[in-house]
Scaffold this motif. Structure first.
Motif, PDB file in Angstrom:
ATOM      1  N   ALA A 118      46.828  37.827  29.925  1.00  9.07           N
ATOM      2  CA  ALA A 118      45.485  38.271  30.281  1.00  9.07           C
ATOM      3  C   ALA A 118      44.432  37.565  29.435  1.00  9.07           C
ATOM      4  CB  ALA A 118      45.379  39.783  30.109  1.00  9.07           C
ATOM      5  N   GLN A 119      44.700  37.435  28.143  1.00  5.73           N
ATOM      6  CA  GLN A 119      43.746  36.771  27.253  1.00  5.73           C
ATOM      7  C   GLN A 119      43.568  35.313  27.651  1.00  5.73           C
ATOM      8  OE1 GLN A 119      44.533  37.263  23.069  1.00  5.73           O
ATOM      9  NE2 GLN A 119      43.221  35.555  22.475  1.00  5.73           N
ATOM     10  N   LYS A 120      44.646  34.644  27.965  1.00  3.08           N
ATOM     11  CA  LYS A 120      44.568  33.240  28.374  1.00  3.08           C
ATOM     12  C   LYS A 120      43.701  33.095  29.629  1.00  3.08           C
ATOM     13  CE  LYS A 120      47.481  29.268  29.593  1.00  3.08           C
ATOM     14  NZ  LYS A 120      48.881  28.795  29.803  1.00  3.08           N
ATOM     15  N   GLY A 121      43.893  34.002  30.595  1.00  7.03           N
ATOM     16  CA  GLY A 121      43.107  33.940  31.826  1.00  7.03           C
ATOM     17  C   GLY A 121      41.634  34.193  31.587  1.00  7.03           C
ATOM     18  N   LEU A 122      41.322  35.179  30.755  1.00  9.23           N
ATOM     19  CA  LEU A 122      39.927  35.496  30.484  1.00  9.23           C
ATOM     20  C   LEU A 122      39.246  34.382  29.693  1.00  9.23           C
ATOM     21  CD1 LEU A 122      40.284  39.289  29.618  1.00  9.23           C
ATOM     22  CD2 LEU A 122      39.319  38.296  31.709  1.00  9.23           C
ATOM     23  N   GLU A 123      39.973  33.778  28.765  1.00 11.37           N
ATOM     24  CA  GLU A 123      39.404  32.646  28.026  1.00 11.37           C
ATOM     25  C   GLU A 123      39.108  31.479  28.963  1.00 11.37           C
ATOM     26  OE1 GLU A 123      41.426  33.400  23.609  1.00 11.37           O
ATOM     27  OE2 GLU A 123      42.404  32.055  25.060  1.00 11.37           O
ATOM     28  N   HIS A 124      39.972  31.277  29.951  1.00  9.91           N
ATOM     29  CA  HIS A 124      39.732  30.227  30.951  1.00  9.91           C
ATOM     30  C   HIS A 124      38.448  30.507  31.727  1.00  9.91           C
ATOM     31  CE1 HIS A 124      40.401  27.538  34.384  1.00  9.91           C
ATOM     32  NE2 HIS A 124      40.176  28.587  35.157  1.00  9.91           N
ATOM     33  N   VAL A 125      38.272  31.743  32.174  1.00  7.29           N
ATOM     34  CA  VAL A 125      37.091  32.114  32.951  1.00  7.29           C
ATOM     35  C   VAL A 125      35.827  31.972  32.112  1.00  7.29           C
ATOM     36  CG1 VAL A 125      35.910  34.056  34.048  1.00  7.29           C
ATOM     37  CG2 VAL A 125      38.319  33.623  34.554  1.00  7.29           C
ATOM     38  N   LEU A 126      35.849  32.494  30.895  1.00  6.71           N
ATOM     39  CA  LEU A 126      34.669  32.415  30.036  1.00  6.71           C
ATOM     40  C   LEU A 126      34.349  30.972  29.658  1.00  6.71           C
ATOM     41  CD1 LEU A 126      35.310  35.498  27.718  1.00  6.71           C
ATOM     42  CD2 LEU A 126      33.525  35.263  29.465  1.00  6.71           C
ATOM     43  N   GLY A 127      35.387  30.156  29.498  1.00  9.27           N
ATOM     44  CA  GLY A 127      35.171  28.756  29.138  1.00  9.27           C
ATOM     45  C   GLY A 127      34.463  27.965  30.214  1.00  9.27           C
ATOM     46  N   ASN A 128      34.610  28.387  31.473  1.00  4.42           N
ATOM     47  CA  ASN A 128      33.937  27.690  32.569  1.00  4.42           C
ATOM     48  C   ASN A 128      32.447  27.981  32.610  1.00  4.42           C
ATOM     49  OD1 ASN A 128      36.241  26.395  33.415  1.00  4.42           O
ATOM     50  ND2 ASN A 128      36.764  27.924  34.967  1.00  4.42           N
ATOM     51  N   GLY A 129      32.034  29.094  31.997  1.00  3.40           N
ATOM     52  CA  GLY A 129      30.613  29.404  31.862  1.00  3.40           C
ATOM     53  C   GLY A 129      29.892  29.720  33.149  1.00  3.40           C
ATOM     54  N   PRO A 147      28.186  32.066  36.113  1.00  2.86           N
ATOM     55  CA  PRO A 147      27.537  33.376  36.089  1.00  2.86           C
ATOM     56  C   PRO A 147      28.373  34.417  36.829  1.00  2.86           C
ATOM     57  CG  PRO A 147      26.507  31.970  37.737  1.00  2.86           C
ATOM     58  CD  PRO A 147      27.482  31.100  36.989  1.00  2.86           C
ATOM     59  N   GLY A 148      28.177  35.672  36.464  1.00  6.04           N
ATOM     60  CA  GLY A 148      28.838  36.767  37.164  1.00  6.04           C
ATOM     61  C   GLY A 148      30.069  37.310  36.467  1.00  6.04           C
ATOM     62  N   PHE A 149      30.484  36.670  35.369  1.00  5.14           N
ATOM     63  CA  PHE A 149      31.710  37.090  34.692  1.00  5.14           C
ATOM     64  C   PHE A 149      31.422  37.833  33.384  1.00  5.14           C
ATOM     65  CE2 PHE A 149      33.252  33.708  37.446  1.00  5.14           C
ATOM     66  CZ  PHE A 149      34.393  34.298  37.982  1.00  5.14           C
ATOM     67  N   GLU A 150      30.327  38.567  33.357  1.00  4.91           N
ATOM     68  CA  GLU A 150      29.958  39.294  32.141  1.00  4.91           C
ATOM     69  C   GLU A 150      31.079  40.219  31.670  1.00  4.91           C
ATOM     70  OE1 GLU A 150      28.189  39.244  34.923  1.00  4.91           O
ATOM     71  OE2 GLU A 150      26.402  38.049  34.419  1.00  4.91           O
ATOM     72  N   LYS A 151      31.758  40.862  32.633  1.00  6.04           N
ATOM     73  CA  LYS A 151      32.751  41.858  32.249  1.00  6.04           C
ATOM     74  C   LYS A 151      34.013  41.237  31.664  1.00  6.04           C
ATOM     75  CE  LYS A 151      33.998  46.502  33.565  1.00  6.04           C
ATOM     76  NZ  LYS A 151      34.002  47.549  34.604  1.00  6.04           N
ATOM     77  N   ALA A 152      34.174  39.932  31.767  1.00  2.19           N
ATOM     78  CA  ALA A 152      35.309  39.285  31.105  1.00  2.19           C
ATOM     79  C   ALA A 152      35.237  39.515  29.598  1.00  2.19           C
ATOM     80  CB  ALA A 152      35.319  37.790  31.418  1.00  2.19           C
ATOM     81  N   ASN A 153      34.021  39.559  29.045  1.00  4.16           N
ATOM     82  CA  ASN A 153      33.865  39.858  27.622  1.00  4.16           C
ATOM     83  C   ASN A 153      34.312  41.281  27.300  1.00  4.16           C
ATOM     84  OD1 ASN A 153      32.397  37.427  26.398  1.00  4.16           O
ATOM     85  ND2 ASN A 153      31.163  37.869  28.206  1.00  4.16           N
ATOM     86  N   TYR A 154      34.025  42.218  28.186  1.00  5.07           N
ATOM     87  CA  TYR A 154      34.457  43.613  27.996  1.00  5.07           C
ATOM     88  C   TYR A 154      35.976  43.700  27.928  1.00  5.07           C
ATOM     89  CZ  TYR A 154      35.185  48.568  29.026  1.00  5.07           C
ATOM     90  OH  TYR A 154      35.593  49.882  28.976  1.00  5.07           O
ATOM     91  N   HIS A 155      36.651  42.993  28.841  1.00  5.78           N
ATOM     92  CA  HIS A 155      38.115  43.050  28.856  1.00  5.78           C
ATOM     93  C   HIS A 155      38.719  42.300  27.663  1.00  5.78           C
ATOM     94  CE1 HIS A 155      38.357  45.211  32.585  1.00  5.78           C
ATOM     95  NE2 HIS A 155      37.616  44.308  33.214  1.00  5.78           N
ATOM     96  N   MET A 156      38.035  41.253  27.190  1.00  6.46           N
ATOM     97  CA  MET A 156      38.486  40.605  25.955  1.00  6.46           C
ATOM     98  C   MET A 156      38.391  41.582  24.781  1.00  6.46           C
ATOM     99  SD  MET A 156      39.661  37.481  26.116  1.00  6.46           S
ATOM    100  CE  MET A 156      39.319  36.744  24.512  1.00  6.46           C
TER     101      MET A 156
END
Length: 474
Positions: free
Chosen positions: A381-392, A394-403
């Motif tokens: 899960a962490q690897k996937g969220l880091e991938h999403v956040l790394g792309n920068g 918009p719309g993925f604010e909640k990825a930080n919440y799950h991290m």
């Protein structure tokens, strides 16, 4: 066809011989105003980051912009999370479409017609003209006033909803920044010319006006916002009807750019963001008359999924998938509903299949990460969220919440505080963001993460000082 060509030729002569000439602000000033306005809107969180609808709007809008001569502004397109029928141009060629307009229209030609009209306003610099007519409006405070009206409407204020964008301000301001009927005619004329070059039918602009009026024109108190902010509707319809009376597509008409199934996008927007109580009965009736319609099953499934009828939502999405088994829009939302229904392994299987999708792959990875957290696979899960956040994107604010959730489960409290602070910052909850980031800085020992936290904190405090300064100035 001859009359249509003559009409288009006359329009071209008028546009070339009689350009708008009276502007109160320079192009650099308009660029500055447009940038300030856009940032205020972004800060208020009213822009809707739906990847599918946004891609469709971008494709149509950019196909029109491609036909223009060199322009002083870069055109950008945004969707506003508001259910009214409206679209508008703001300073420096930012074009906004309300999701309610997407729900009201039926095809790409109609959407192209509306966008071409707004692009016509931007090309004619009609916003700048309206500022010129409103001598009493200070340019420095204009962006804040416009943003305040827009944000109020998107937040559900019925009074503000009637004052959406430059066409109508708050009480006492409505005459200051309004398009003239001449502006509207010029924008329509430009739109016809633009559309003829794109492969979209110029009839789309007329069809869209008629459709909106037929749908919601119920007397003076219920005139759609689009007509309030775009005056002279009857004259516009008459004028366009005359121009297009003999229109026939040219034999060598260019093909439209990449196409979308408009109905799938339309019912996605309805299903994910519109009021379930309003639309569920309508779509249920529509399905009785058209039981094989994939878009209707898709939209109804999304609406059910936002109520207590979760299992019925999954059933409707599976019916849609049976008719179109490779549609990524259906797969993504089915996986998301399985997560909400606590069927995490099933969700992961579906979302795995579309993780490389060029449009929705990041959303599949994000939702798969949520399911993996619930299944206890925190590293994946962490690897996937880091991938999403790394792309920068918009719309993925909640990825930080799950991290933050992952860090908390791993007893990494300082990192949990950091990600939670970033999450609150992204959703514009500055008070909680500052609190969490300060807690993170108290105990973070990783120098790189400390620097990130400090930068986030300084940005937040800088915004606070700037906002206070603007409030005092206004």
């Amino acid at each position: 066809m001859r009359r249509f060509k003559q009409a288009v030729s006359l329009i071209l002569v008028i546009v070339l011989l009689f350009p708008a000439t009276s502007f109160a602000i320079s192009i650099p000033d308009e660029l500055k105003l447009g940038k300030e306005y856009l940032q205020l809107i972004k800060n208020k969180g009213v822009i809707l980051h739906d990847p599918v609808a946004q891609k469709m709007i971008d494709i149509v809008g950019n196909a029109i912009v491609k036909q223009l001569s060199p322009q002083p502004f870069h055109f950008d397109f945004f969707m506003i999370n508001d259910d009214t029928f409206n679209a508008f141009a703001t300073p420096a060629a930012n074009i906004f479409v309300h999701r309610g307009l997407i729900a009201a229209l039926d095809n790409m030609d109609e959407l192209a017609g509306i966008l071409a009209h707004e692009i016509g306003h931007a090309v004619g610099r009609h916003v700048s003209q309206s500022i010129d007519r409103s001598k009493v409006v200070a340019v420095g405070s204009l962006a804040g006033m416009l943003a305040g009206v827009l944000v109020g409407a998107a937040a559900g204020s019925s009074e503000a909803a009637q004052a959406m964008t430059i066409g109508s301000m708050a009480a006492g301001q409505s005459a200051m920044l309004t398009y003239t009927r001449e502006n509207e005619t010029e924008a329509d004329q430009k739109a016809v010319l633009f559309l003829e070059k794109t492969g979209y039918s110029p009839r789309g602009i007329l069809d869209s006006l008629l459709k909106i009026r037929q749908t919601d024109y119920q007397g003076i108190e219920n005139i759609p916002d689009y007509f309030k902010t775009h005056p002279g509707t009857t004259a516009r319809v008459s004028h366009l009807s005359g121009i297009l009376a003999d229109y026939k597509p040219a034999l060598n008409k260019p093909a439209p750019p990449e196409n979308f199934d408009y109905n799938m996008v339309k019912y996605r927007v309805i299903g994910l963001y519109s009021d379930p109580d309003t639309y569920i009965p309508k779509i249920e009736i529509a399905l009785q008359n058209d039981p094989d319609n994939v878009a209707l099953h898709y939209g109804l499934g999304l609406l059910y999924g936002r109520t207590t009828r979760m299992n019925e939502g999954i059933e409707q999405l599976n019916k849609a998938l049976a008719k179109d088994p490779f549609e990524s829009m259906i797969l993504l939302e089915l996986g998301r509903l399985y997560i909400r229904n606590t069927e995490y392994s099933r969700a992961i299987t579906i979302l795995d299949s579309m993780a490389d999708d060029p449009l929705l792959g990041d959303w599949a990875v994000f939702n798969r990460s949520v399911a993996q957290i619930e299944n206890g696979n925190l590293s994946a899960a962490q690897k996937g969220l880091e991938h999403v956040l790394g792309n920068g994107k918009p719309g993925f604010e909640k990825a930080n919440y799950h991290m933050a959730e992952i860090m908390s489960r791993q007893s990494k409290q300082a990192l949990s505080n950091y990600y939670l602070g970033v999450y609150y910052a992204r959703i514009h909850d500055e008070q909680n963001a500052v609190r969490q980031l300060e807690r993170a800085l108290d105990t973070l020992d990783d120098e790189k993460m400390r620097e990130k936290a400090q930068n986030e904190l300084e940005n937040l405090k800088g915004k606070g000082k700037k906002g206070a300064h603007q409030d005092n100035r206004m």
